[in-house]
Write a protein that holds these residues in place. Structure first.
Motif, PDB file in Angstrom:
ATOM      1  N   LEU A 191      15.641  -9.922 -43.394  1.00 18.47           N
ATOM      2  CA  LEU A 191      15.346  -9.661 -41.974  1.00 18.47           C
ATOM      3  C   LEU A 191      14.185  -8.675 -41.829  1.00 18.47           C
ATOM      4  CD1 LEU A 191      18.942  -9.432 -40.468  1.00 18.47           C
ATOM      5  CD2 LEU A 191      17.253 -11.248 -40.100  1.00 18.47           C
ATOM      6  N   SER A 192      14.095  -7.711 -42.752  1.00 18.10           N
ATOM      7  CA  SER A 192      12.968  -6.770 -42.733  1.00 18.10           C
ATOM      8  C   SER A 192      11.652  -7.504 -42.943  1.00 18.10           C
ATOM      9  CB  SER A 192      13.128  -5.710 -43.823  1.00 18.10           C
ATOM     10  OG  SER A 192      14.165  -4.825 -43.526  1.00 18.10           O
ATOM     11  N   PHE A 193      11.668  -8.503 -43.821  1.00 19.97           N
ATOM     12  CA  PHE A 193      10.462  -9.300 -44.059  1.00 19.97           C
ATOM     13  C   PHE A 193      10.046 -10.027 -42.773  1.00 19.97           C
ATOM     14  CE2 PHE A 193       8.362 -13.289 -45.245  1.00 19.97           C
ATOM     15  CZ  PHE A 193       7.266 -12.785 -45.922  1.00 19.97           C
ATOM     16  N   ILE A 194      11.017 -10.568 -42.061  1.00 21.19           N
ATOM     17  CA  ILE A 194      10.710 -11.233 -40.787  1.00 21.19           C
ATOM     18  C   ILE A 194      10.142 -10.213 -39.803  1.00 21.19           C
ATOM     19  CG2 ILE A 194      11.723 -12.422 -38.791  1.00 21.19           C
ATOM     20  CD1 ILE A 194      13.737 -13.671 -40.862  1.00 21.19           C
ATOM     21  N   GLY A 195      10.802  -9.042 -39.707  1.00 17.93           N
ATOM     22  CA  GLY A 195      10.323  -7.983 -38.821  1.00 17.93           C
ATOM     23  C   GLY A 195       8.951  -7.465 -39.216  1.00 17.93           C
TER      24      GLY A 195
ATOM     25  N   ILE B 171       2.516  -0.889 -38.467  1.00 13.67           N
ATOM     26  CA  ILE B 171       3.635  -0.482 -37.604  1.00 13.67           C
ATOM     27  C   ILE B 171       4.251  -1.765 -37.063  1.00 13.67           C
ATOM     28  CG2 ILE B 171       4.334   0.815 -35.562  1.00 13.67           C
ATOM     29  CD1 ILE B 171       1.753   2.515 -36.000  1.00 13.67           C
ATOM     30  N   ALA B 172       5.525  -1.998 -37.426  1.00 16.35           N
ATOM     31  CA  ALA B 172       6.146  -3.285 -37.116  1.00 16.35           C
ATOM     32  C   ALA B 172       7.651  -3.105 -36.878  1.00 16.35           C
ATOM     33  CB  ALA B 172       5.890  -4.258 -38.255  1.00 16.35           C
ATOM     34  N   PHE B 173       8.331  -4.226 -36.761  1.00 18.57           N
ATOM     35  CA  PHE B 173       9.781  -4.225 -36.547  1.00 18.57           C
ATOM     36  C   PHE B 173      10.552  -4.415 -37.857  1.00 18.57           C
ATOM     37  CE2 PHE B 173       8.363  -4.848 -32.228  1.00 18.57           C
ATOM     38  CZ  PHE B 173       9.242  -4.034 -31.535  1.00 18.57           C
ATOM     39  N   ASP B 174      10.040  -3.842 -38.927  1.00 18.32           N
ATOM     40  CA  ASP B 174      10.681  -3.946 -40.232  1.00 18.32           C
ATOM     41  C   ASP B 174      11.851  -2.996 -40.407  1.00 18.32           C
ATOM     42  OD1 ASP B 174       9.566  -1.337 -41.764  1.00 18.32           O
ATOM     43  OD2 ASP B 174       8.000  -2.203 -40.521  1.00 18.32           O
TER      44      ASP B 174
ATOM     45  N   MET C  27      14.289  -2.157 -38.149  1.00 15.67           N
ATOM     46  CA  MET C  27      15.527  -2.481 -37.436  1.00 15.67           C
ATOM     47  C   MET C  27      16.639  -2.869 -38.402  1.00 15.67           C
ATOM     48  SD  MET C  27      17.835  -4.793 -36.189  1.00 15.67           S
ATOM     49  CE  MET C  27      17.249  -6.436 -36.016  1.00 15.67           C
ATOM     50  N   PRO C  28      16.400  -3.758 -39.386  1.00 14.92           N
ATOM     51  CA  PRO C  28      17.463  -4.074 -40.338  1.00 14.92           C
ATOM     52  C   PRO C  28      17.879  -2.875 -41.186  1.00 14.92           C
ATOM     53  CG  PRO C  28      15.769  -5.762 -40.366  1.00 14.92           C
ATOM     54  CD  PRO C  28      15.235  -4.629 -39.556  1.00 14.92           C
ATOM     55  N   GLY C  29      16.955  -1.963 -41.445  1.00 17.55           N
ATOM     56  CA  GLY C  29      17.290  -0.751 -42.184  1.00 17.55           C
ATOM     57  C   GLY C  29      18.252   0.128 -41.406  1.00 17.55           C
ATOM     58  N   PHE C  30      17.989   0.295 -40.118  1.00 14.95           N
ATOM     59  CA  PHE C  30      18.896   1.087 -39.276  1.00 14.95           C
ATOM     60  C   PHE C  30      20.259   0.409 -39.160  1.00 14.95           C
ATOM     61  CE2 PHE C  30      14.827   2.843 -37.661  1.00 14.95           C
ATOM     62  CZ  PHE C  30      15.090   4.187 -37.892  1.00 14.95           C
ATOM     63  N   LEU C  31      20.259  -0.912 -38.993  1.00 14.89           N
ATOM     64  CA  LEU C  31      21.522  -1.639 -38.913  1.00 14.89           C
ATOM     65  C   LEU C  31      22.268  -1.561 -40.250  1.00 14.89           C
ATOM     66  CD1 LEU C  31      23.430  -3.342 -37.203  1.00 14.89           C
ATOM     67  CD2 LEU C  31      22.107  -5.365 -37.871  1.00 14.89           C
ATOM     68  N   GLY C  32      21.542  -1.717 -41.339  1.00 16.27           N
ATOM     69  CA  GLY C  32      22.147  -1.590 -42.662  1.00 16.27           C
ATOM     70  C   GLY C  32      22.702  -0.188 -42.900  1.00 16.27           C
ATOM     71  N   ALA C  33      22.006   0.821 -42.394  1.00 21.18           N
ATOM     72  CA  ALA C  33      22.487   2.202 -42.532  1.00 21.18           C
ATOM     73  C   ALA C  33      23.805   2.398 -41.782  1.00 21.18           C
ATOM     74  CB  ALA C  33      21.429   3.183 -42.021  1.00 21.18           C
TER      75      ALA C  33
ATOM     76  N   ALA D 183       9.646   3.146 -33.392  1.00 24.03           N
ATOM     77  CA  ALA D 183      10.883   3.607 -34.049  1.00 24.03           C
ATOM     78  C   ALA D 183      12.046   3.533 -33.067  1.00 24.03           C
ATOM     79  CB  ALA D 183      10.715   5.033 -34.576  1.00 24.03           C
ATOM     80  N   ALA D 184      11.807   3.988 -31.842  1.00 22.17           N
ATOM     81  CA  ALA D 184      12.856   3.946 -30.823  1.00 22.17           C
ATOM     82  C   ALA D 184      13.289   2.505 -30.538  1.00 22.17           C
ATOM     83  CB  ALA D 184      12.380   4.628 -29.536  1.00 22.17           C
ATOM     84  N   LEU D 185      12.337   1.596 -30.436  1.00 19.19           N
ATOM     85  CA  LEU D 185      12.678   0.182 -30.202  1.00 19.19           C
ATOM     86  C   LEU D 185      13.478  -0.402 -31.356  1.00 19.19           C
ATOM     87  CD1 LEU D 185       9.377  -1.169 -28.613  1.00 19.19           C
ATOM     88  CD2 LEU D 185      11.594  -0.918 -27.482  1.00 19.19           C
TER      89      LEU D 185
END
Length: 171
Positions: free
Chosen positions: A15-19, A28-31, A33-39, A146-148
């Motif tokens: 998912l990070s790759f997609i982001g 600067i991208a949406f990579d 989001m999966p890290g925060f969810l995984g955390a 980051a907030a998004l």
């Protein structure tokens, strides 16, 4: 390490790759989001790994626009951000499946770590290259994205069934 956590981490990296392909500006991208969810789901160690790899993928796909050393520092910052985000959420939420207070505090700290702290860490490398004006220009972009990423991760986490969120208590 259990197979279930390793497979979950691999899916979050995918998912990070997609982001990483959904770029806002440069690397600067949406990579993240999966890290925060995984955390939130898998814990600080997995979250840190997912966050680091997510940023590496974005930098790689962008051609390391700010230089390889800059992106190594960002990867370290991403790992630290995910660890702090996860630990703060777990400490404040305690046994709750979803705590608005915990998610808000962890989210604010995540934005601070990913925005101002990251740029402060990068000052020796970026200031000579882009100047103070460039650094100041990056601050709202990095912090806003980051907030998004955090808001999206928290929304997904909130919408997940409780049986999935219970996994985090075992890890």
């Amino acid at each position: 390490m259990k197979t279930k956590e390793i497979v979950s981490a691999a899916l979050f990296i995918t998912l990070s790759f997609i982001g990483a392909n959904i770029k806002i500006m440069g690397s600067i991208a949406f990579d993240s989001m999966p890290g925060f969810l995984g955390a939130l789901l898998l814990g600080p160690v997995y979250g840190a790994f997912i966050g680091m790899i997510g940023h590496f993928l974005t930098a790689l796909l962008s051609g390391f626009p700010l230089s390889f050393p800059v992106h190594i520092v960002i990867m370290i910052d991403m790992a630290a951000t995910m660890v702090i985000f996860s630990l703060v959420y777990r400490k404040v939420a305690e046994e709750e499946d979803f705590s608005l207070k915990a998610i808000t505090l962890a989210g604010v700290l995540g934005v601070i770590m990913n925005g101002p702290v990251s740029l402060l860490m990068l000052t020796p490398l970026l200031l000579p290259a882009i100047g103070l004006a460039g650094m100041i220009t990056l601050l709202p972009v990095v912090s806003g994205v980051a907030a998004l990423n955090i808001v999206l991760a928290c929304l997904v986490y909130k919408l997940l069934p409780n049986r999935i969120k219970k996994v985090r208590k075992k890890i």
